[in-house]
Each structure stands twice: as C-alpha cells, then as structure tokens.
Design an enzyme around this catalytic site. Sequence first.
Site, mmCIF file in Angstrom:
data_model
loop_
_atom_site.group_PDB
_atom_site.id
_atom_site.type_symbol
_atom_site.label_atom_id
_atom_site.label_comp_id
_atom_site.label_asym_id
_atom_site.label_seq_id
_atom_site.Cartn_x
_atom_site.Cartn_y
_atom_site.Cartn_z
ATOM 1 N N SER A 125 0.851 -1.070 -0.028
ATOM 2 C CA SER A 125 0.049 0.029 0.157
ATOM 3 C C SER A 125 0.827 1.127 0.161
ATOM 4 O O SER A 125 1.899 1.366 0.453
ATOM 5 C CB SER A 125 -0.801 -0.135 1.357
ATOM 6 O OG SER A 125 -1.302 1.333 1.530
ATOM 7 N N TYR A 150 -2.590 -0.996 10.771
ATOM 8 C CA TYR A 150 -2.645 -1.467 9.454
ATOM 9 C C TYR A 150 -1.438 -1.014 8.571
ATOM 10 O O TYR A 150 -1.050 -2.022 8.011
ATOM 11 C CB TYR A 150 -3.945 -1.027 8.731
ATOM 12 C CG TYR A 150 -4.044 -1.361 7.544
ATOM 13 C CD1 TYR A 150 -4.286 -2.393 7.055
ATOM 14 C CD2 TYR A 150 -3.864 -0.328 6.341
ATOM 15 C CE1 TYR A 150 -4.270 -2.661 5.496
ATOM 16 C CE2 TYR A 150 -3.769 -0.553 5.056
ATOM 17 C CZ TYR A 150 -3.994 -1.826 4.479
ATOM 18 O OH TYR A 150 -3.836 -1.895 3.284
ATOM 19 N N LYS A 154 1.817 -3.538 6.837
ATOM 20 C CA LYS A 154 2.139 -3.660 5.429
ATOM 21 C C LYS A 154 3.644 -3.239 5.618
ATOM 22 O O LYS A 154 4.572 -3.899 4.601
ATOM 23 C CB LYS A 154 1.550 -2.540 4.672
ATOM 24 C CG LYS A 154 -0.078 -2.763 4.408
ATOM 25 C CD LYS A 154 -0.333 -4.099 3.641
ATOM 26 C CE LYS A 154 -1.540 -4.265 3.210
ATOM 27 N NZ LYS A 154 -1.863 -5.684 2.590
HETATM 28 P P1 NAD Z 1 -10.902 -7.232 0.920
HETATM 29 O O1 NAD Z 1 -11.136 -7.280 2.321
HETATM 30 O O2 NAD Z 1 -12.277 -7.004 -0.017
HETATM 31 O O3 NAD Z 1 -10.130 -8.242 0.574
HETATM 32 C C1 NAD Z 1 -9.261 -9.176 1.327
HETATM 33 C C2 NAD Z 1 -9.787 -10.758 1.465
HETATM 34 O O4 NAD Z 1 -8.776 -11.382 2.205
HETATM 35 C C3 NAD Z 1 -11.092 -10.791 1.851
HETATM 36 O O5 NAD Z 1 -11.727 -11.727 1.020
HETATM 37 C C4 NAD Z 1 -10.847 -11.446 3.246
HETATM 38 O O6 NAD Z 1 -11.950 -12.418 3.421
HETATM 39 C C5 NAD Z 1 -9.732 -12.042 2.881
HETATM 40 N N1 NAD Z 1 -8.804 -12.494 4.094
HETATM 41 C C6 NAD Z 1 -8.546 -11.655 5.423
HETATM 42 N N2 NAD Z 1 -7.840 -12.452 6.024
HETATM 43 C C7 NAD Z 1 -7.733 -13.655 5.977
HETATM 44 C C8 NAD Z 1 -7.255 -14.947 6.167
HETATM 45 N N3 NAD Z 1 -6.663 -14.887 7.346
HETATM 46 N N4 NAD Z 1 -7.557 -15.977 5.522
HETATM 47 C C9 NAD Z 1 -8.038 -15.953 4.344
HETATM 48 N N5 NAD Z 1 -8.516 -14.897 3.828
HETATM 49 C C10 NAD Z 1 -8.525 -14.005 4.400
HETATM 50 O O7 NAD Z 1 -9.782 -6.122 0.595
HETATM 51 P P2 NAD Z 1 -9.366 -5.632 -0.735
HETATM 52 O O8 NAD Z 1 -9.623 -3.935 -1.065
HETATM 53 O O9 NAD Z 1 -9.802 -6.255 -1.831
HETATM 54 O O10 NAD Z 1 -7.743 -5.644 -0.563
HETATM 55 C C11 NAD Z 1 -6.945 -6.777 -0.820
HETATM 56 C C12 NAD Z 1 -5.362 -6.366 -0.497
HETATM 57 O O11 NAD Z 1 -4.939 -5.322 -0.750
HETATM 58 C C13 NAD Z 1 -5.500 -6.422 1.147
HETATM 59 O O12 NAD Z 1 -4.183 -6.863 1.749
HETATM 60 C C14 NAD Z 1 -5.215 -4.942 1.536
HETATM 61 O O13 NAD Z 1 -4.531 -4.550 2.631
HETATM 62 C C15 NAD Z 1 -4.564 -4.172 0.209
HETATM 63 N N6 NAD Z 1 -4.655 -3.078 -0.076
HETATM 64 C C16 NAD Z 1 -6.086 -2.582 -0.212
HETATM 65 C C17 NAD Z 1 -6.267 -1.275 -0.674
HETATM 66 C C18 NAD Z 1 -7.785 -0.746 -0.917
HETATM 67 O O14 NAD Z 1 -7.900 0.433 -0.852
HETATM 68 N N7 NAD Z 1 -8.539 -1.581 -1.032
HETATM 69 C C19 NAD Z 1 -5.198 -0.268 -0.910
HETATM 70 C C20 NAD Z 1 -3.733 -0.721 -0.592
HETATM 71 C C21 NAD Z 1 -3.516 -2.116 -0.213
HETATM 72 C C1 WQD Z 2 -9.868 9.489 0.678
HETATM 73 C C2 WQD Z 2 -10.063 10.738 0.904
HETATM 74 C C3 WQD Z 2 -10.490 11.375 3.333
HETATM 75 C C4 WQD Z 2 -14.462 9.440 3.847
HETATM 76 C C5 WQD Z 2 -7.210 4.547 2.794
HETATM 77 C C6 WQD Z 2 -6.134 3.834 3.685
HETATM 78 C C7 WQD Z 2 -4.859 3.364 2.876
HETATM 79 C C8 WQD Z 2 -5.449 2.484 1.692
HETATM 80 C C9 WQD Z 2 -6.690 3.225 0.823
HETATM 81 C C10 WQD Z 2 -5.241 0.549 2.196
HETATM 82 C C11 WQD Z 2 -9.425 11.139 2.266
HETATM 83 C C12 WQD Z 2 -11.570 11.611 2.581
HETATM 84 C C13 WQD Z 2 -13.136 9.801 3.128
HETATM 85 C C14 WQD Z 2 -15.545 10.223 4.162
HETATM 86 C C15 WQD Z 2 -14.177 11.915 3.138
HETATM 87 N N1 WQD Z 2 -5.913 1.466 2.083
HETATM 88 N N2 WQD Z 2 -13.180 11.184 3.066
HETATM 89 N N3 WQD Z 2 -15.158 11.554 3.747
HETATM 90 O O1 WQD Z 2 -7.622 7.350 3.702
HETATM 91 O O2 WQD Z 2 -6.856 7.815 1.312
HETATM 92 O O3 WQD Z 2 -6.672 5.413 2.260
HETATM 93 O O4 WQD Z 2 -7.465 3.664 1.746
HETATM 94 O O5 WQD Z 2 -4.056 0.274 1.896
HETATM 95 O O6 WQD Z 2 -4.053 2.868 3.610
HETATM 96 O O7 WQD Z 2 -5.720 4.819 4.817
HETATM 97 O O8 WQD Z 2 -8.663 6.656 1.574
HETATM 98 O O9 WQD Z 2 -11.264 6.340 1.009
HETATM 99 O O10 WQD Z 2 -10.676 6.651 3.486
HETATM 100 O O11 WQD Z 2 -10.370 8.658 1.779
HETATM 101 O O12 WQD Z 2 -13.948 13.455 3.113
HETATM 102 O O13 WQD Z 2 -16.382 9.697 4.655
HETATM 103 O O14 WQD Z 2 -11.621 11.035 1.248
HETATM 104 O O15 WQD Z 2 -10.330 12.506 4.137
HETATM 105 O O16 WQD Z 2 -9.079 12.592 2.031
HETATM 106 P P1 WQD Z 2 -7.259 7.187 2.364
HETATM 107 P P2 WQD Z 2 -10.198 7.083 1.926
#
Ligand code: NAD
Ligand code: WQD
Length: 340
Positions: A125, A150, A154
């Site tokens: 991330s 969180y 990572k």
């Molecule tokens: P998500 O929660 O939709 O998907 C994660 C999946 O992992 C889920 O299906 C959950 O059931 C599964 N899971 C969690 N713990 C588990 C375990 N112990 N065993 C088996 N399955 C397990 O999230 P996502 O948005 O699809 O994110 C996928 C990956 O990308 C995550 O690692 C997340 O941290 C990372 N990521 C997401 C974002 C984002 O904004 N969505 C941004 C950066 C990184």
């Molecule tokens: C985006 C913008 C908020 C909700 C998060 C994690 C990051 C990554 C992606 C996994 C920000 C604003 C949000 C609301 C708002 N995940 N906001 N009102 O915080 O950039 O990133 O998700 O790795 O680690 O921190 O994403 O979608 O929460 O927010 O104004 O109700 O929207 O302040 O500026 P963020 P977000």
Amino acid sequence: MATVLLAGGAGYIGSHTAVELLNAGYEVVIADNFANSSPESVRRVEQITGKKVTLYELDIKDRAGLSEVFHAHQIDAVIHFAGLKAVGESVEKPIMYYRNNIDTTLSLLEVMQEADVKKIIFSSSATVYGETNPVPYTETMPRGVCTNPYGWTKAMMEQIFEDAARADQALSVILLRYFNPIGAHASGRIGEDPQGIPNNLMPYVTQVAVGKRACLTIYGNDYPTPDGTCTRDYIHVVDLAKGHVKAIQYILQNHCMEIINLGTGQPYSVTEIVDTFEKVNGVKINHVYGARRAGDLPACYANADKALEILGWKTELSLEDMCRDAWNWQKQNPNGYQNA
Ligand code: NAD
Ligand code: WQD
C-alpha cells in the site's frame, strides 16, 4: 497455462484480478476465509468469464490446510491479497491486525518453501511511504513512519518479503503498492462490498447516492491543496487488476525482487470526486464539510513511471469511468452481495 493462487481472492481487488487472469487464460485457485467477503463474488467471477475457479474456504493462517491446497495443485505463482484493511479498526484492535496480516504472510512463505513455489506478488500500500516523504512517491524512497497499525503491518510484511528474498536466492517477489482503488467491473456484477458504515470515500458516496446514508462528511477543507480538500491517486480497480496480470507475466519470466507503485500519477481532491460523481451519474450527493480526520495526509499520489518501464503497464480508465462503474455496481447491488 500457469496456475495462480489468489490468497484472499474473494475480496474486492482479488475478485477483479481473478476476472482479468481468467480472461488472460490463467488457471485460478482462490483460498479465502470470507472474513470480509463472500463466495458469491467468486460465483459471479465465473459468470462474467464463463470459466471455473477452484475455491477453498480456508484461513491462510492454517498452515496444514494451506499445504493441502499446494499438494492438490501445481501452483506456479501466488498473489497475497489476504488481510484485514480497515485503518480505524486496526487502531482499536491492533493485535488482531498484526496476528492476521503477519501470520498469513508467514504461513504462505513457509508453505511455499515446503512446496518449492518461488514466485509471490504482495498487495502492499501507498501507506508505507508514511508522513514525511514528499509527493509524488517513488519506489526508491525509504518506507516512512506509518500512522496506524494497518500501515505498520504492510511495512513489516514488506520487510519480511525482502528478508526472505535475500535469504532464498531462488525466491522472486513483487511488492505492489496500491494507491486508492475505486470503481467496479463494467458489468456491475462485482464490486466493493464494505461491512457496516464505509470508511472509504467512494463506497460512502455511492451509499449516499443510493439512499442508505443521509449525508457525506468531507473531512477538512483547510488543507494546503488547490481547493482545501485532500488529494488522492484514485485508480480504477480494473486497471489495478490488469496491473496484476502484467506482474504475473513478469514474475513468471524473470527472477526478481521489485517494488512497484500501481497508481495513475494524477491526484484528485475529495470535492472533485463528489462533483464528477454527480455530473457523470446525474445524481446529487448530499454533503457537508467537517473536521479533519486524524491521520489523513493532505496529498498522496504516485510516480507511476516504474510500472510502465518494468511491466509495460499504465492506467487506461478515467475518473469518469471510476464514478460511473462504482455507481453501476451500487445501483444493481444496493446491499452488496447480501441476499444475492
Ligand atoms: P478485501 O477485504 O475485499 O479483500 C481481502 C480478502 O482477504 C477478503 O476476501 C478477506 O475475507 C480475506 N482474508 C482476510 N484475512 C484472511 C485470512 N486469514 N485467511 C483467508 N482470507 C483472509 O480487501 P481488498 O480491498 O480487496 O484488498 C486486498 C489487499 O490489498 C489487502 O491486503 C489490502 O490490505 C490491500 N490494499 C487494499 C487497498 C484498498 O484501498 N482497497 C489499498 C492498498 C492495499
Ligand atoms: C480518501 C479521502 C478522506 C471518507 C485508505 C487507507 C490506505 C489505503 C486506501 C489500504 C481522504 C476523504 C473519506 C469520508 C471524506 N488502504 N473522506 N469523507 O484514507 O486515502 O486511504 O484507503 O492500504 O492505507 O488509509 O482513503 O477512501 O478513506 O479517503 O472526506 O467519509 O476521502 O479524508 O481525503 P485514504 P479513503
């Protein structure tokens, strides 16, 4: 064609990646404990593609169960999506986050070692850049000081992968640093399905649009940005999924240890998201400006050059596409996968 194991593949990014891998001809095996997803997403992946996915309900921390999956299939590469990802919840329940996220990673690396599988791509991330690096973020910058547990999971997992690759010269690793994935598959059949009140901006916006939430609070309009609201690098989840296909192609052909940003390189503000969503979809998003949210950075966006250079990948879809597809998914599935 090669077989790819998607750990956590039933989730938001995993299900979209499964579609793109299947469309590119790969065999897909998914292992997920449905902690934050449901088997329905995988059924829909099969509908969209007309192809079969082998699905295991499994906690990736369960080494013995995971080992059986590796015995049952000739796995060529793994993508590790499995993890808990809610920033606020990680502050409340840090031990649960460290246990789940770190243990799934160790379990995968141990079982891969036993099974002699040497290629893994990890969902990292942009959060690992921390508070002090200047934007745009480039992969050569040091990992920063994270603002929540969180983020630390990572950063720690990145360190674990780097150490494991250093110790095992045959292990190939790609750490993909995602920016802000939003949107959904154009069919509207799969998308983001958060439990309870959404923490992230786009699902909150779509739930206001569909009438499930009364009003969006925009967190802060006094940031040092052009319109005072925070800017982020929003990326269409289908572009992101295609980036994984490129990364799989690359890792299958090369021995590597790479860190690669997956973003557009283009920041948009919260206000721009709301305005574009309203314009593209012809709906009103009731919103108010509120206080800043703790831990939010004013700006976060990628330098996306390395992904183009190494993987030959760049994003193709626009902010309009992201807003249209997010709304299409929400409209068709007002309660997500529930009652499907
Ligand atoms: P998500 O929660 O939709 O998907 C994660 C999946 O992992 C889920 O299906 C959950 O059931 C599964 N899971 C969690 N713990 C588990 C375990 N112990 N065993 C088996 N399955 C397990 O999230 P996502 O948005 O699809 O994110 C996928 C990956 O990308 C995550 O690692 C997340 O941290 C990372 N990521 C997401 C974002 C984002 O904004 N969505 C941004 C950066 C990184
Ligand atoms: C985006 C913008 C908020 C909700 C998060 C994690 C990051 C990554 C992606 C996994 C920000 C604003 C949000 C609301 C708002 N995940 N906001 N009102 O915080 O950039 O990133 O998700 O790795 O680690 O921190 O994403 O979608 O929460 O927010 O104004 O109700 O929207 O302040 O500026 P963020 P977000």
